[in-house]
Design a protein around this motif. Structure first.
Motif, mmCIF file in Angstrom:
data_model
loop_
_atom_site.group_PDB
_atom_site.id
_atom_site.type_symbol
_atom_site.label_atom_id
_atom_site.label_comp_id
_atom_site.label_asym_id
_atom_site.label_seq_id
_atom_site.Cartn_x
_atom_site.Cartn_y
_atom_site.Cartn_z
ATOM 1 N N LEU A 66 0.808 -1.210 0.000
ATOM 2 C CA LEU A 66 0.000 0.000 0.000
ATOM 3 C C LEU A 66 0.849 1.272 0.000
ATOM 4 C CD1 LEU A 66 -2.882 -1.040 2.394
ATOM 5 C CD2 LEU A 66 -2.874 -0.988 -0.087
ATOM 6 N N ASN A 67 2.122 1.134 -0.363
ATOM 7 C CA ASN A 67 3.027 2.286 -0.453
ATOM 8 C C ASN A 67 3.082 3.086 0.834
ATOM 9 O OD1 ASN A 67 3.745 1.776 -3.101
ATOM 10 N ND2 ASN A 67 2.034 2.942 -3.901
ATOM 11 N N LEU A 68 3.129 2.388 1.958
ATOM 12 C CA LEU A 68 3.215 3.081 3.233
ATOM 13 C C LEU A 68 4.626 3.034 3.791
ATOM 14 C CD1 LEU A 68 -0.098 1.910 4.845
ATOM 15 C CD2 LEU A 68 0.433 4.125 3.854
ATOM 16 N N LEU A 69 5.590 2.966 2.907
ATOM 17 C CA LEU A 69 6.968 2.859 3.346
ATOM 18 C C LEU A 69 7.581 4.196 3.696
ATOM 19 C CD1 LEU A 69 8.328 0.302 0.775
ATOM 20 C CD2 LEU A 69 7.711 -0.077 3.133
ATOM 21 N N CYS A 70 6.964 5.259 3.307
ATOM 22 C CA CYS A 70 7.493 6.612 3.477
ATOM 23 C C CYS A 70 8.595 6.879 2.471
ATOM 24 C CB CYS A 70 8.019 6.861 4.873
ATOM 25 S SG CYS A 70 6.835 6.465 6.128
ATOM 26 N N VAL A 71 9.466 5.916 2.283
ATOM 27 C CA VAL A 71 10.530 6.020 1.289
ATOM 28 C C VAL A 71 10.630 4.646 0.631
ATOM 29 C CG1 VAL A 71 12.979 6.453 0.905
ATOM 30 C CG2 VAL A 71 11.787 7.692 2.693
ATOM 31 N N ASP A 115 -4.416 -0.116 12.039
ATOM 32 C CA ASP A 115 -3.358 -1.032 11.608
ATOM 33 C C ASP A 115 -2.448 -0.376 10.572
ATOM 34 O OD1 ASP A 115 -4.034 -3.317 13.198
ATOM 35 O OD2 ASP A 115 -5.770 -3.582 11.904
ATOM 36 N N THR A 116 -3.031 0.413 9.691
ATOM 37 C CA THR A 116 -2.225 1.106 8.688
ATOM 38 C C THR A 116 -1.313 2.109 9.367
ATOM 39 O OG1 THR A 116 -4.052 0.901 7.125
ATOM 40 C CG2 THR A 116 -2.322 2.457 6.566
ATOM 41 N N MET A 117 -1.851 2.877 10.298
ATOM 42 C CA MET A 117 -1.017 3.862 11.000
ATOM 43 C C MET A 117 0.059 3.174 11.834
ATOM 44 S SD MET A 117 -1.749 6.817 9.954
ATOM 45 C CE MET A 117 -0.840 7.791 11.138
ATOM 46 N N ARG A 118 -0.252 2.052 12.426
ATOM 47 C CA ARG A 118 0.747 1.311 13.189
ATOM 48 C C ARG A 118 1.862 0.831 12.264
ATOM 49 N NH1 ARG A 118 -2.109 -0.713 16.549
ATOM 50 N NH2 ARG A 118 -3.167 -2.323 15.435
ATOM 51 N N ALA A 119 1.494 0.329 11.088
ATOM 52 C CA ALA A 119 2.506 -0.110 10.129
ATOM 53 C C ALA A 119 3.384 1.059 9.695
ATOM 54 C CB ALA A 119 1.827 -0.750 8.915
ATOM 55 N N LEU A 120 2.775 2.202 9.479
ATOM 56 C CA LEU A 120 3.516 3.400 9.093
ATOM 57 C C LEU A 120 4.467 3.828 10.209
ATOM 58 C CD1 LEU A 120 3.866 5.668 6.998
ATOM 59 C CD2 LEU A 120 1.968 6.840 8.097
ATOM 60 N N ARG A 121 3.966 3.875 11.433
ATOM 61 C CA ARG A 121 4.818 4.241 12.577
ATOM 62 C C ARG A 121 5.951 3.247 12.761
ATOM 63 N NH1 ARG A 121 -0.257 5.212 14.957
ATOM 64 N NH2 ARG A 121 -0.122 3.223 16.044
#
Length: 194
Positions: A66-71, A115-121
């Protein structure tokens, strides 16, 4: 049909892409808790062990698909090559290149899903911070990397996840100009007084 053999399927170099595609379809439809590794593997036609092989975990797959890698990983690798003086600009370019190209609906989903925000953090505080600290080296590398991740995370939040109009409307060049000094200060720190 599910691949019943263990390990890497023969003659399928696009296995990682198929897994990510299946995850991109299933996670938004069923949410993080409702999407199992087995269901993703079945949809991709691979053994579930390949998810761990390619993505490390369900959370790693979730973040990457989901492209939540930030980079993006290869962009991060490129940013962490070269001199330390140019690191801030390379990191900011990596963030804006990935996030400016991402689908806005995915960004909104991140704000609505724990869960998405946790994965991002977890990505910010884990892999990104550790990789930057490793690149910086030295006794206070972890502190400087933590400060840098704070600047990058703030940029991602105020530009993409919950945009502030004045920041969301900046060009990538303006992002470098405005956020670069803060990121450089974070990365390079200030000399401590005796």
């Amino acid at each position: 049909m599910l691949n019943k053999t263990r390990g890497r399927p023969r003659g399928n170099p696009d296995t990682k892409a198929r897994i990510a595609e299946a995850a991109r379809e299933l996670f938004p439809k069923h949410g993080y808790p409702g999407t199992t590794v087995r269901a993703i593997a079945a949809a991709a036609g691979v053994d579930s062990a390949l998810i761990s092989y390619h993505f490390g975990s369900k959370q790693g797959l979730f973040s990457q698909s989901l492209n939540l890698l930030c980079v993006e990983p290869t962009a991060l690798d490129r940013a962490l090559r070269g001199d330390q003086a140019g690191l801030a600009d390379r990191l900011l370019d990596s963030v804006t290149d990935l996030w400016d190209a991402s689908v806005p609906a995915e960004n909104r989903m991140a704000m609505q899903d724990d869960d998405t925000m946790r994965a991002l953090r977890d990505y910010l505080d884990g892999e990104l911070r550790l990789r930057i600290a490793e690149f910086l080296g030295g006794p206070d590398a972890t502190r400087r990397a933590t400060a840098a991740v704070g600047v990058l995370g703030g940029l991602i939040f105020t530009r993409y996840l919950n945009p502030i109009r004045s920041i969301g409307g900046l060009s990538p060049a303006d992002v470098r100009q405005l956020f670069g000094p803060a990121l450089r200060a974070a990365l390079h720190g200030r000399p401590r007084r005796a």
